[in-house]
Motif scaffolding. Structure first.
Motif, PDB file in Angstrom:
ATOM      1  N   MET A  71      20.193  33.242  82.655  1.00  0.00           N
ATOM      2  CA  MET A  71      20.649  32.416  83.776  1.00  0.00           C
ATOM      3  C   MET A  71      21.957  31.702  83.456  1.00  0.00           C
ATOM      4  O   MET A  71      22.502  31.016  84.294  1.00  0.00           O
ATOM      5  CB  MET A  71      19.573  31.399  84.155  1.00  0.00           C
ATOM      6  N   GLY A  72      22.443  31.834  82.219  1.00  0.00           N
ATOM      7  CA  GLY A  72      23.706  31.212  81.840  1.00  0.00           C
ATOM      8  C   GLY A  72      23.630  29.701  81.780  1.00  0.00           C
ATOM      9  O   GLY A  72      23.012  29.071  82.610  1.00  0.00           O
ATOM     10  N   GLY A  73      24.248  29.121  80.773  1.00  0.00           N
ATOM     11  CA  GLY A  73      24.318  27.676  80.632  1.00  0.00           C
ATOM     12  C   GLY A  73      22.965  27.010  80.470  1.00  0.00           C
ATOM     13  O   GLY A  73      21.937  27.656  80.323  1.00  0.00           O
ATOM     14  N   SER A  74      22.986  25.692  80.522  1.00  0.00           N
ATOM     15  CA  SER A  74      21.766  24.905  80.407  1.00  0.00           C
ATOM     16  C   SER A  74      21.209  24.652  81.805  1.00  0.00           C
ATOM     17  O   SER A  74      21.953  24.365  82.735  1.00  0.00           O
ATOM     18  CB  SER A  74      22.082  23.575  79.723  1.00  0.00           C
ATOM     19  N   HIS A  75      19.907  24.782  81.954  1.00  0.00           N
ATOM     20  CA  HIS A  75      19.262  24.539  83.237  1.00  0.00           C
ATOM     21  C   HIS A  75      17.829  24.079  82.997  1.00  0.00           C
ATOM     22  O   HIS A  75      17.280  24.265  81.922  1.00  0.00           O
ATOM     23  CB  HIS A  75      19.279  25.799  84.119  1.00  0.00           C
ATOM     24  N   GLU A  76      17.265  23.451  84.014  1.00  0.00           N
ATOM     25  CA  GLU A  76      15.903  22.934  83.888  1.00  0.00           C
ATOM     26  C   GLU A  76      14.891  23.989  84.324  1.00  0.00           C
ATOM     27  O   GLU A  76      15.068  24.668  85.316  1.00  0.00           O
ATOM     28  CB  GLU A  76      15.716  21.682  84.747  1.00  0.00           C
ATOM     29  N   ILE A  77      13.836  24.094  83.529  1.00  0.00           N
ATOM     30  CA  ILE A  77      12.704  24.965  83.831  1.00  0.00           C
ATOM     31  C   ILE A  77      11.481  24.082  84.047  1.00  0.00           C
ATOM     32  O   ILE A  77      11.249  23.141  83.284  1.00  0.00           O
ATOM     33  CB  ILE A  77      12.421  25.940  82.660  1.00  0.00           C
ATOM     34  N   ALA A  78      10.697  24.372  85.070  1.00  0.00           N
ATOM     35  CA  ALA A  78       9.425  23.673  85.304  1.00  0.00           C
ATOM     36  C   ALA A  78       8.346  24.442  84.554  1.00  0.00           C
ATOM     37  O   ALA A  78       8.146  25.626  84.787  1.00  0.00           O
ATOM     38  CB  ALA A  78       9.114  23.620  86.789  1.00  0.00           C
ATOM     39  N   VAL A  79       7.690  23.771  83.625  1.00  0.00           N
ATOM     40  CA  VAL A  79       6.614  24.388  82.849  1.00  0.00           C
ATOM     41  C   VAL A  79       5.290  23.885  83.418  1.00  0.00           C
ATOM     42  O   VAL A  79       5.023  22.685  83.427  1.00  0.00           O
ATOM     43  CB  VAL A  79       6.734  24.045  81.352  1.00  0.00           C
ATOM     44  N   ALA A  80       4.473  24.825  83.872  1.00  0.00           N
ATOM     45  CA  ALA A  80       3.207  24.491  84.527  1.00  0.00           C
ATOM     46  C   ALA A  80       2.050  24.543  83.531  1.00  0.00           C
ATOM     47  O   ALA A  80       2.114  25.225  82.518  1.00  0.00           O
ATOM     48  CB  ALA A  80       2.945  25.465  85.673  1.00  0.00           C
ATOM     49  N   PHE A  81       0.995  23.825  83.858  1.00  0.00           N
ATOM     50  CA  PHE A  81      -0.263  23.857  83.119  1.00  0.00           C
ATOM     51  C   PHE A  81      -1.100  24.979  83.717  1.00  0.00           C
ATOM     52  O   PHE A  81      -1.231  25.077  84.939  1.00  0.00           O
ATOM     53  CB  PHE A  81      -0.962  22.497  83.262  1.00  0.00           C
ATOM     54  N   ASP A  82      -1.671  25.859  82.868  1.00  0.00           N
ATOM     55  CA  ASP A  82      -2.420  27.018  83.382  1.00  0.00           C
ATOM     56  C   ASP A  82      -3.922  26.777  83.488  1.00  0.00           C
ATOM     57  O   ASP A  82      -4.685  27.694  83.752  1.00  0.00           O
ATOM     58  CB  ASP A  82      -2.150  28.256  82.529  1.00  0.00           C
ATOM     59  N   GLY A  83      -4.339  25.549  83.278  1.00  0.00           N
ATOM     60  CA  GLY A  83      -5.764  25.223  83.305  1.00  0.00           C
ATOM     61  C   GLY A  83      -6.292  24.934  81.917  1.00  0.00           C
ATOM     62  O   GLY A  83      -7.298  24.252  81.752  1.00  0.00           O
ATOM     63  N   ARG A  84      -5.594  25.448  80.892  1.00  0.00           N
ATOM     64  CA  ARG A  84      -5.958  25.196  79.485  1.00  0.00           C
ATOM     65  C   ARG A  84      -4.809  24.601  78.685  1.00  0.00           C
ATOM     66  O   ARG A  84      -5.006  23.729  77.869  1.00  0.00           O
ATOM     67  CB  ARG A  84      -6.418  26.494  78.823  1.00  0.00           C
ATOM     68  N   ARG A  85      -3.593  25.144  78.906  1.00  0.00           N
ATOM     69  CA  ARG A  85      -2.432  24.751  78.106  1.00  0.00           C
ATOM     70  C   ARG A  85      -1.155  24.861  78.941  1.00  0.00           C
ATOM     71  O   ARG A  85      -1.129  25.537  79.953  1.00  0.00           O
ATOM     72  CB  ARG A  85      -2.269  25.675  76.894  1.00  0.00           C
ATOM     73  N   TYR A  86      -0.112  24.228  78.430  1.00  0.00           N
ATOM     74  CA  TYR A  86       1.230  24.459  78.950  1.00  0.00           C
ATOM     75  C   TYR A  86       1.789  25.676  78.220  1.00  0.00           C
ATOM     76  O   TYR A  86       1.493  25.893  77.044  1.00  0.00           O
ATOM     77  CB  TYR A  86       2.129  23.245  78.694  1.00  0.00           C
ATOM     78  N   ALA A  87       2.594  26.481  78.901  1.00  0.00           N
ATOM     79  CA  ALA A  87       3.169  27.692  78.305  1.00  0.00           C
ATOM     80  C   ALA A  87       3.996  27.342  77.069  1.00  0.00           C
ATOM     81  O   ALA A  87       4.693  26.332  77.052  1.00  0.00           O
ATOM     82  CB  ALA A  87       4.040  28.408  79.326  1.00  0.00           C
ATOM     83  N   SER A  88       3.913  28.175  76.029  1.00  0.00           N
ATOM     84  CA  SER A  88       4.653  27.903  74.796  1.00  0.00           C
ATOM     85  C   SER A  88       6.118  28.311  74.888  1.00  0.00           C
ATOM     86  O   SER A  88       6.952  27.800  74.167  1.00  0.00           O
ATOM     87  CB  SER A  88       3.995  28.606  73.613  1.00  0.00           C
ATOM     88  N   ASP A  89       6.435  29.231  75.782  1.00  0.00           N
ATOM     89  CA  ASP A  89       7.811  29.691  75.960  1.00  0.00           C
ATOM     90  C   ASP A  89       8.237  29.365  77.386  1.00  0.00           C
ATOM     91  O   ASP A  89       7.717  29.946  78.344  1.00  0.00           O
ATOM     92  CB  ASP A  89       7.896  31.198  75.702  1.00  0.00           C
ATOM     93  N   PRO A  90       9.204  28.457  77.551  1.00  0.00           N
ATOM     94  CA  PRO A  90       9.569  28.040  78.903  1.00  0.00           C
ATOM     95  C   PRO A  90      10.216  29.146  79.740  1.00  0.00           C
ATOM     96  O   PRO A  90      10.276  29.044  80.955  1.00  0.00           O
ATOM     97  CB  PRO A  90      10.533  26.882  78.671  1.00  0.00           C
TER      98      PRO A  90
END
Length: 184
Positions: free
Chosen positions: A132-151
Protein backbone atom coordinates in the motif's frame (compact mmCIF):
# COMPACT_ATOMS: atom_id res chain seq x y z
CA UNK A 1 -42.04 22.42 37.46
CA UNK A 2 -39.89 24.97 39.34
CA UNK A 3 -36.26 25.47 38.31
CA UNK A 4 -33.65 24.11 40.70
CA UNK A 5 -30.45 25.97 41.38
CA UNK A 6 -27.34 23.75 41.34
CA UNK A 7 -25.50 23.49 44.63
CA UNK A 8 -21.99 24.99 45.00
CA UNK A 9 -20.58 21.45 45.32
CA UNK A 10 -22.20 20.39 42.05
CA UNK A 11 -20.90 23.50 40.27
CA UNK A 12 -17.38 22.86 41.61
CA UNK A 13 -17.50 19.21 40.48
CA UNK A 14 -18.65 20.16 36.97
CA UNK A 15 -15.95 22.82 36.69
CA UNK A 16 -13.23 20.39 37.86
CA UNK A 17 -14.35 17.72 35.37
CA UNK A 18 -14.52 20.29 32.59
CA UNK A 19 -11.00 21.55 33.37
CA UNK A 20 -9.66 17.99 33.42
CA UNK A 21 -11.26 17.11 30.08
CA UNK A 22 -10.13 20.40 28.53
CA UNK A 23 -6.54 19.80 29.65
CA UNK A 24 -6.59 16.27 28.23
CA UNK A 25 -8.08 17.48 24.96
CA UNK A 26 -5.66 20.40 24.63
CA UNK A 27 -2.60 18.21 25.12
CA UNK A 28 -3.95 15.36 23.00
CA UNK A 29 -3.70 13.07 25.99
CA UNK A 30 -5.86 9.99 26.00
CA UNK A 31 -8.24 9.55 28.87
CA UNK A 32 -6.98 5.98 29.28
CA UNK A 33 -4.87 5.23 32.31
CA UNK A 34 -1.19 4.38 32.22
CA UNK A 35 -0.26 1.65 34.69
CA UNK A 36 2.15 2.54 37.48
CA UNK A 37 5.74 1.50 36.79
CA UNK A 38 5.77 -0.46 40.05
CA UNK A 39 3.21 -3.03 38.83
CA UNK A 40 5.28 -6.17 39.55
CA UNK A 41 3.01 -8.46 37.52
CA UNK A 42 3.39 -6.37 34.37
CA UNK A 43 7.14 -5.91 34.83
CA UNK A 44 7.67 -9.67 35.35
CA UNK A 45 5.56 -10.48 32.29
CA UNK A 46 7.46 -7.96 30.14
CA UNK A 47 10.88 -9.18 31.31
CA UNK A 48 9.88 -12.70 30.31
CA UNK A 49 8.63 -11.51 26.89
CA UNK A 50 11.75 -9.39 26.28
CA UNK A 51 13.84 -12.59 26.19
CA UNK A 52 16.89 -11.20 27.99
CA UNK A 53 16.79 -7.84 26.23
CA UNK A 54 19.51 -5.33 26.96
CA UNK A 55 19.08 -2.06 28.79
CA UNK A 56 17.82 -0.58 25.50
CA UNK A 57 14.43 -2.31 25.88
CA UNK A 58 11.58 0.11 26.57
CA UNK A 59 7.82 -0.11 26.83
CA UNK A 60 4.86 2.20 26.63
CA UNK A 61 1.65 0.91 28.18
CA UNK A 62 -1.94 2.02 28.39
CA UNK A 63 -5.00 0.54 30.03
CA UNK A 64 -8.15 0.69 27.93
CA UNK A 65 -10.84 2.98 29.39
CA UNK A 66 -12.97 -0.01 30.43
CA UNK A 67 -10.04 -1.35 32.49
CA UNK A 68 -10.25 -4.71 30.73
CA UNK A 69 -7.19 -4.71 28.48
CA UNK A 70 -3.58 -3.52 28.71
CA UNK A 71 -1.78 -2.48 25.53
CA UNK A 72 2.02 -2.62 25.74
CA UNK A 73 4.23 -1.33 22.93
CA UNK A 74 7.57 -3.11 23.42
CA UNK A 75 10.59 -1.55 21.72
CA UNK A 76 14.31 -2.22 21.63
CA UNK A 77 16.64 -4.70 19.95
CA UNK A 78 14.55 -7.79 20.78
CA UNK A 79 11.16 -6.17 20.25
CA UNK A 80 11.60 -4.54 16.85
CA UNK A 81 12.39 -5.43 13.29
CA UNK A 82 12.55 -3.58 9.99
CA UNK A 83 8.77 -3.04 9.87
CA UNK A 84 8.27 -1.92 13.44
CA UNK A 85 7.96 -3.23 16.99
CA UNK A 86 5.70 -5.57 19.00
CA UNK A 87 2.36 -4.68 20.51
CA UNK A 88 1.25 -6.96 23.33
CA UNK A 89 -2.46 -7.11 24.12
CA UNK A 90 -2.94 -8.38 27.66
CA UNK A 91 -5.76 -9.16 30.04
CA UNK A 92 -5.17 -9.02 33.77
CA UNK A 93 -5.40 -12.48 35.36
CA UNK A 94 -5.04 -12.09 39.13
CA UNK A 95 -1.53 -10.76 39.78
CA UNK A 96 -0.26 -11.60 36.33
CA UNK A 97 -1.24 -11.04 32.71
CA UNK A 98 -2.61 -13.29 29.98
CA UNK A 99 -1.94 -12.62 26.30
CA UNK A 100 -4.87 -12.10 23.95
CA UNK A 101 -2.62 -10.98 21.13
CA UNK A 102 0.91 -10.16 20.07
CA UNK A 103 1.04 -8.02 16.96
CA UNK A 104 4.42 -7.71 15.26
CA UNK A 105 5.82 -5.15 12.86
CA UNK A 106 3.76 -2.16 13.98
CA UNK A 107 4.51 1.44 14.79
CA UNK A 108 2.86 3.91 17.10
CA UNK A 109 0.47 5.63 17.43
CA UNK A 110 -1.68 2.80 18.78
CA UNK A 111 -5.38 3.59 18.76
CA UNK A 112 -8.45 1.99 20.27
CA UNK A 113 -11.11 2.15 17.55
CA UNK A 114 -14.83 2.46 18.20
CA UNK A 115 -15.65 -0.56 16.03
CA UNK A 116 -15.91 -3.91 17.85
CA UNK A 117 -15.31 -7.49 16.75
CA UNK A 118 -16.50 -10.38 18.95
CA UNK A 119 -17.04 -8.10 21.96
CA UNK A 120 -13.65 -6.33 21.86
CA UNK A 121 -12.74 -3.05 20.26
CA UNK A 122 -10.52 -3.13 17.17
CA UNK A 123 -6.99 -1.72 17.44
CA UNK A 124 -5.55 0.84 15.02
CA UNK A 125 -1.82 0.32 14.36
CA UNK A 126 0.58 1.92 11.90
CA UNK A 127 2.30 -0.33 9.35
CA UNK A 128 4.77 0.40 6.58
CA UNK A 129 4.59 -1.13 3.13
CA UNK A 130 2.40 -4.18 2.59
CA UNK A 131 1.83 -3.16 -1.03
CA UNK A 132 0.00 0.00 0.00
CA UNK A 133 3.07 2.26 0.07
CA UNK A 134 4.12 4.49 2.95
CA UNK A 135 2.83 4.34 6.49
CA UNK A 136 -0.88 3.75 7.03
CA UNK A 137 -3.23 2.60 9.76
CA UNK A 138 -4.56 -0.95 9.84
CA UNK A 139 -7.55 -1.96 11.99
CA UNK A 140 -6.73 -5.22 13.77
CA UNK A 141 -9.84 -7.13 14.83
CA UNK A 142 -10.37 -9.65 17.62
CA UNK A 143 -11.38 -13.06 16.17
CA UNK A 144 -13.09 -14.33 19.31
CA UNK A 145 -9.87 -15.73 20.82
CA UNK A 146 -6.99 -13.42 19.86
CA UNK A 147 -5.96 -10.37 17.90
CA UNK A 148 -4.18 -11.24 14.63
CA UNK A 149 -0.39 -11.49 14.99
CA UNK A 150 0.29 -9.99 11.55
CA UNK A 151 -1.55 -6.73 10.86
CA UNK A 152 -1.23 -7.19 7.08
CA UNK A 153 -3.23 -10.45 7.11
CA UNK A 154 -7.04 -10.67 7.04
CA UNK A 155 -9.23 -9.94 8.91
CA UNK A 156 -7.17 -6.76 9.33
CA UNK A 157 -8.20 -3.91 7.04
CA UNK A 158 -6.86 -0.49 6.21
CA UNK A 159 -8.66 2.14 8.25
CA UNK A 160 -8.68 5.75 7.19
CA UNK A 161 -9.98 8.26 9.70
CA UNK A 162 -11.76 5.57 11.74
CA UNK A 163 -13.26 6.98 14.94
CA UNK A 164 -11.31 6.10 18.06
CA UNK A 165 -8.82 7.39 20.59
CA UNK A 166 -5.03 7.32 20.75
CA UNK A 167 -3.77 5.30 23.72
CA UNK A 168 -0.04 5.22 22.90
CA UNK A 169 1.36 8.23 21.05
CA UNK A 170 4.12 8.02 18.44
CA UNK A 171 6.28 10.44 20.43
CA UNK A 172 5.89 8.61 23.75
CA UNK A 173 9.41 7.75 24.97
CA UNK A 174 8.38 4.69 26.97
CA UNK A 175 9.84 3.38 30.19
CA UNK A 176 13.07 1.42 30.43
CA UNK A 177 12.63 -2.29 31.02
CA UNK A 178 15.51 -2.93 33.34
CA UNK A 179 16.76 -6.48 33.98
CA UNK A 180 15.54 -8.28 37.07
CA UNK A 181 17.65 -7.50 40.17
CA UNK A 182 19.03 -11.06 40.23
CA UNK A 183 20.17 -10.85 36.57
CA UNK A 184 23.39 -9.15 35.43
Amino acid sequence: MPKRTPSPKMIAAVLALSASLSASWATGAALAQTPPPEDPGLIAYLRERAHGASDAARYAAALTPDGRTMLVYLTGPNGCGAGGCRLLVLDRAGRTYRSVGEIGGVRAPIRLLERESHGRRDLGVQVVGGGMGGSHEIAVAFDGRRYASDPAVAPSVRSEDAPGETLIRADEPGRPLVPAPDKP
